[in-house]
Design a protein around this motif. Structure first.
Motif, PDB file in Angstrom:
ATOM      1  N   ILE A   1       0.870  -1.171   0.000  1.00 14.45           N
ATOM      2  CA  ILE A   1       0.000   0.000   0.000  1.00 14.45           C
ATOM      3  C   ILE A   1       0.910   1.224   0.000  1.00 14.45           C
ATOM      4  O   ILE A   1       2.134   1.097   0.082  1.00 14.45           O
ATOM      5  N   GLY A   2       0.338   2.415  -0.109  1.00 12.77           N
ATOM      6  CA  GLY A   2       1.163   3.614  -0.085  1.00 12.77           C
ATOM      7  C   GLY A   2       1.882   3.756   1.245  1.00 12.77           C
ATOM      8  O   GLY A   2       1.313   3.454   2.304  1.00 12.77           O
ATOM      9  N   THR A   3       3.112   4.213   1.219  1.00 18.60           N
ATOM     10  CA  THR A   3       3.894   4.302   2.456  1.00 18.60           C
ATOM     11  C   THR A   3       3.270   5.262   3.459  1.00 18.60           C
ATOM     12  O   THR A   3       3.473   5.118   4.671  1.00 18.60           O
ATOM     13  N   ALA A   4       2.510   6.235   2.988  1.00 16.93           N
ATOM     14  CA  ALA A   4       1.890   7.203   3.891  1.00 16.93           C
ATOM     15  C   ALA A   4       0.518   6.753   4.379  1.00 16.93           C
ATOM     16  O   ALA A   4      -0.115   7.451   5.171  1.00 16.93           O
ATOM     17  N   GLU A   5       0.051   5.584   3.929  1.00 15.01           N
ATOM     18  CA  GLU A   5      -1.306   5.154   4.268  1.00 15.01           C
ATOM     19  C   GLU A   5      -1.371   4.386   5.581  1.00 15.01           C
ATOM     20  O   GLU A   5      -2.461   4.115   6.085  1.00 15.01           O
ATOM     21  N   GLY A   6      -0.211   4.000   6.141  1.00 12.53           N
ATOM     22  CA  GLY A   6      -0.209   3.305   7.415  1.00 12.53           C
ATOM     23  C   GLY A   6      -0.731   1.891   7.291  1.00 12.53           C
ATOM     24  O   GLY A   6      -1.123   1.437   6.220  1.00 12.53           O
ATOM     25  N   ARG A   7      -0.727   1.184   8.415  1.00 12.83           N
ATOM     26  CA  ARG A   7      -1.246  -0.181   8.391  1.00 12.83           C
ATOM     27  C   ARG A   7      -2.769  -0.154   8.462  1.00 12.83           C
ATOM     28  O   ARG A   7      -3.344   0.562   9.283  1.00 12.83           O
ATOM     29  N   VAL A   8      -3.385  -0.948   7.631  1.00  6.26           N
ATOM     30  CA  VAL A   8      -4.840  -0.992   7.568  1.00  6.26           C
ATOM     31  C   VAL A   8      -5.356  -2.160   8.393  1.00  6.26           C
ATOM     32  O   VAL A   8      -4.838  -3.277   8.288  1.00  6.26           O
ATOM     33  N   ALA A   9      -6.354  -1.880   9.215  1.00  3.62           N
ATOM     34  CA  ALA A   9      -6.961  -2.959  10.001  1.00  3.62           C
ATOM     35  C   ALA A   9      -7.702  -3.895   9.060  1.00  3.62           C
ATOM     36  O   ALA A   9      -8.560  -3.475   8.292  1.00  3.62           O
ATOM     37  N   CYS A  10      -7.348  -5.175   9.092  1.00  2.36           N
ATOM     38  CA  CYS A  10      -8.029  -6.163   8.255  1.00  2.36           C
ATOM     39  C   CYS A  10      -7.949  -7.502   8.976  1.00  2.36           C
ATOM     40  O   CYS A  10      -7.177  -7.673   9.923  1.00  2.36           O
ATOM     41  N   THR A  11      -8.756  -8.444   8.546  1.00  3.33           N
ATOM     42  CA  THR A  11      -8.771  -9.749   9.212  1.00  3.33           C
ATOM     43  C   THR A  11      -7.740 -10.706   8.639  1.00  3.33           C
ATOM     44  O   THR A  11      -7.396 -11.700   9.268  1.00  3.33           O
ATOM     45  N   THR A  12      -7.234 -10.425   7.445  1.00  2.00           N
ATOM     46  CA  THR A  12      -6.219 -11.277   6.820  1.00  2.00           C
ATOM     47  C   THR A  12      -4.883 -11.090   7.524  1.00  2.00           C
ATOM     48  O   THR A  12      -4.421  -9.956   7.662  1.00  2.00           O
ATOM     49  N   PRO A  13      -4.235 -12.159   7.980  1.00  2.00           N
ATOM     50  CA  PRO A  13      -2.952 -12.004   8.673  1.00  2.00           C
ATOM     51  C   PRO A  13      -1.867 -11.476   7.746  1.00  2.00           C
ATOM     52  O   PRO A  13      -1.640 -12.019   6.662  1.00  2.00           O
ATOM     53  N   LEU A  14      -1.205 -10.407   8.180  1.00  2.00           N
ATOM     54  CA  LEU A  14      -0.137  -9.782   7.410  1.00  2.00           C
ATOM     55  C   LEU A  14       1.075  -9.548   8.295  1.00  2.00           C
ATOM     56  O   LEU A  14       0.937  -9.118   9.448  1.00  2.00           O
ATOM     57  N   GLN A  15       2.248  -9.786   7.750  1.00  2.00           N
ATOM     58  CA  GLN A  15       3.502  -9.524   8.460  1.00  2.00           C
ATOM     59  C   GLN A  15       4.142  -8.276   7.860  1.00  2.00           C
ATOM     60  O   GLN A  15       4.507  -8.275   6.686  1.00  2.00           O
ATOM     61  N   PRO A  16       4.300  -7.196   8.630  1.00  2.00           N
ATOM     62  CA  PRO A  16       4.955  -5.996   8.085  1.00  2.00           C
ATOM     63  C   PRO A  16       6.426  -6.287   7.794  1.00  2.00           C
ATOM     64  O   PRO A  16       7.122  -6.912   8.606  1.00  2.00           O
ATOM     65  N   ILE A  17       6.915  -5.821   6.650  1.00  2.00           N
ATOM     66  CA  ILE A  17       8.324  -6.022   6.322  1.00  2.00           C
ATOM     67  C   ILE A  17       9.031  -4.702   5.994  1.00  2.00           C
ATOM     68  O   ILE A  17      10.259  -4.641   6.003  1.00  2.00           O
ATOM     69  N   ALA A  18       8.267  -3.649   5.725  1.00  2.00           N
ATOM     70  CA  ALA A  18       8.821  -2.332   5.443  1.00  2.00           C
ATOM     71  C   ALA A  18       7.641  -1.354   5.391  1.00  2.00           C
ATOM     72  O   ALA A  18       6.486  -1.795   5.323  1.00  2.00           O
ATOM     73  N   PRO A  19       7.889  -0.037   5.415  1.00  2.00           N
ATOM     74  CA  PRO A  19       6.773   0.904   5.297  1.00  2.00           C
ATOM     75  C   PRO A  19       5.941   0.635   4.040  1.00  2.00           C
ATOM     76  O   PRO A  19       6.454   0.633   2.919  1.00  2.00           O
ATOM     77  N   GLY A  20       4.653   0.348   4.250  1.00  2.00           N
ATOM     78  CA  GLY A  20       3.746   0.083   3.127  1.00  2.00           C
ATOM     79  C   GLY A  20       3.904  -1.284   2.503  1.00  2.00           C
ATOM     80  O   GLY A  20       3.271  -1.556   1.478  1.00  2.00           O
ATOM     81  N   ALA A  21       4.711  -2.175   3.084  1.00  2.00           N
ATOM     82  CA  ALA A  21       4.969  -3.487   2.499  1.00  2.00           C
ATOM     83  C   ALA A  21       4.705  -4.581   3.532  1.00  2.00           C
ATOM     84  O   ALA A  21       5.123  -4.484   4.687  1.00  2.00           O
ATOM     85  N   PHE A  22       4.014  -5.629   3.089  1.00  2.00           N
ATOM     86  CA  PHE A  22       3.597  -6.720   3.984  1.00  2.00           C
ATOM     87  C   PHE A  22       3.726  -8.062   3.268  1.00  2.00           C
ATOM     88  O   PHE A  22       3.734  -8.124   2.053  1.00  2.00           O
ATOM     89  N   ARG A  23       3.798  -9.104   4.078  1.00  2.00           N
ATOM     90  CA  ARG A  23       3.754 -10.458   3.545  1.00  2.00           C
ATOM     91  C   ARG A  23       2.514 -11.149   4.098  1.00  2.00           C
ATOM     92  O   ARG A  23       2.237 -11.092   5.310  1.00  2.00           O
ATOM     93  N   LYS A  24       1.745 -11.786   3.237  1.00  2.00           N
ATOM     94  CA  LYS A  24       0.561 -12.536   3.666  1.00  2.00           C
ATOM     95  C   LYS A  24       1.008 -13.815   4.329  1.00  2.00           C
ATOM     96  O   LYS A  24       1.748 -14.609   3.738  1.00  2.00           O
ATOM     97  N   THR A  25       0.588 -14.026   5.577  1.00  2.00           N
ATOM     98  CA  THR A  25       1.036 -15.206   6.325  1.00  2.00           C
ATOM     99  C   THR A  25      -0.024 -16.268   6.346  1.00  2.00           C
ATOM    100  O   THR A  25      -1.132 -16.081   5.812  1.00  2.00           O
TER     101      THR A  25
END
Length: 276
Positions: A252-276
């Motif tokens: 997602i955009g780096t300025a958009e922050g982490r979005v609350a969602c039910t899908t498990p996500l692992q943050p790896i960098a600003p705006g970047a996640f890995r689906k776990t």
């Protein structure tokens, strides 16, 4: 032309939220007014209320079912199209390159879920083509770009851009992947047909159920969540992530922050996640 009244602005906001999930706060009133005014004047209408009446006859399905005409689609284009350019937020492309270099996949599928004019999709395709040339990525890769705006999708398919939009593209990539215009087309650049063949585009409303278009190894949903309220953001992200493989990368955009969602996500960098 009369100024945009609060009640009319709120009616525009409700209509867009119901149709495409876009949420306009009171602070967005000047933006809505400035983007709609030229169109209202061109149509010869009396003002914002007349334009609201014109587009209110449309439903959410008009925007999401691939309709190519209609004034409602024009209003969507005017109110949701933002600035875009090639290799925006370059750290994300570095992460993609590092991931592919580490895993050396034979095949790869990428989804640019809010592709706008195609800058993001073609930037990704340039990177993947270069990684294939380097022997880091197999030849079986593809990029899908989707957007709610039919107008920007038609432009993306043509793949013609002002040179300034490619200011972050290296000279080597420009030579490999682009054709420079001359004469009347001077100052314009077109993506090379060989690269365009790797990218396809389609119309999609993120606020409606998504058909099975995946699975994807990488999904980019950048700089579009800013248009949604909190509940819609969460629903859109969960809906999009159904198309991402477990272990895949999500941006997602780096300025958009982490979005609350039910899908498990692992943050790896600003705006970047890995689906776990």
């Amino acid at each position: 032309m009369d100024t945009l009244q609060d009640r009319t602005f709120q009616a525009f906001s409700r209509l867009m939220h119901e149709a495409i999930g876009v949420h306009f706060t009171a602070a967005k009133k000047p933006l809505v007014a400035s983007r709609l005014a030229p169109r209202i004047q061109k149509l010869g209408l009396g003002g914002y209320e007349d334009y609201l009446a014109l587009i209110s006859g449309h439903t959410a399905g008009d925007a999401g079912d691939g309709a190519t005409g209609g004034e409602f689609q024009m209003a969507v284009d005017l109110l949701t199209t933002n600035e875009t350019y090639f290799f925006r937020e370059p750290a994300h492309y570095t992460l993609i390159e590092q991931e592919i270099t580490r895993t050396k996949p034979l095949s790869l599928a990428v989804w640019s879920a809010a592709s706008s004019f195609g800058d993001e999709a073609y930037s990704t395709a340039m990177l993947l083509a270069d990684l294939q040339l380097r022997g880091t990525l197999g030849s079986d890769w593809r990029v899908l770009g989707t957007d709610i705006s039919d107008r920007v999708l038609r432009s993306a398919i043509e793949a013609v851009y002002p040179e300034d939009r490619l200011r972050n593209v290296t000279p080597e990539r420009l030579r490999r992947h682009c054709l420079r215009g001359s004469g009347e087309a001077a100052g314009m650049v077109q993506v090379h047909p060989k690269l365009r063949e790797r990218v396809r585009f389609g119309q999609l409303n993120l606020c409606q159920p998504i058909e099975d278009i995946g699975p994807f190894d990488i999904v980019l949903l950048r700089n579009v969540l800013i248009y949604f309220d909190a509940a819609t953001k969460s629903a859109v992200v969960d809906r999009v992530l159904t198309q991402l493989r477990p272990g895949g990368l999500f941006f997602i955009g780096t300025a958009e922050g982490r979005v609350a969602c039910t899908t498990p996500l692992q943050p790896i960098a600003p705006g970047a996640f890995r689906k776990t």
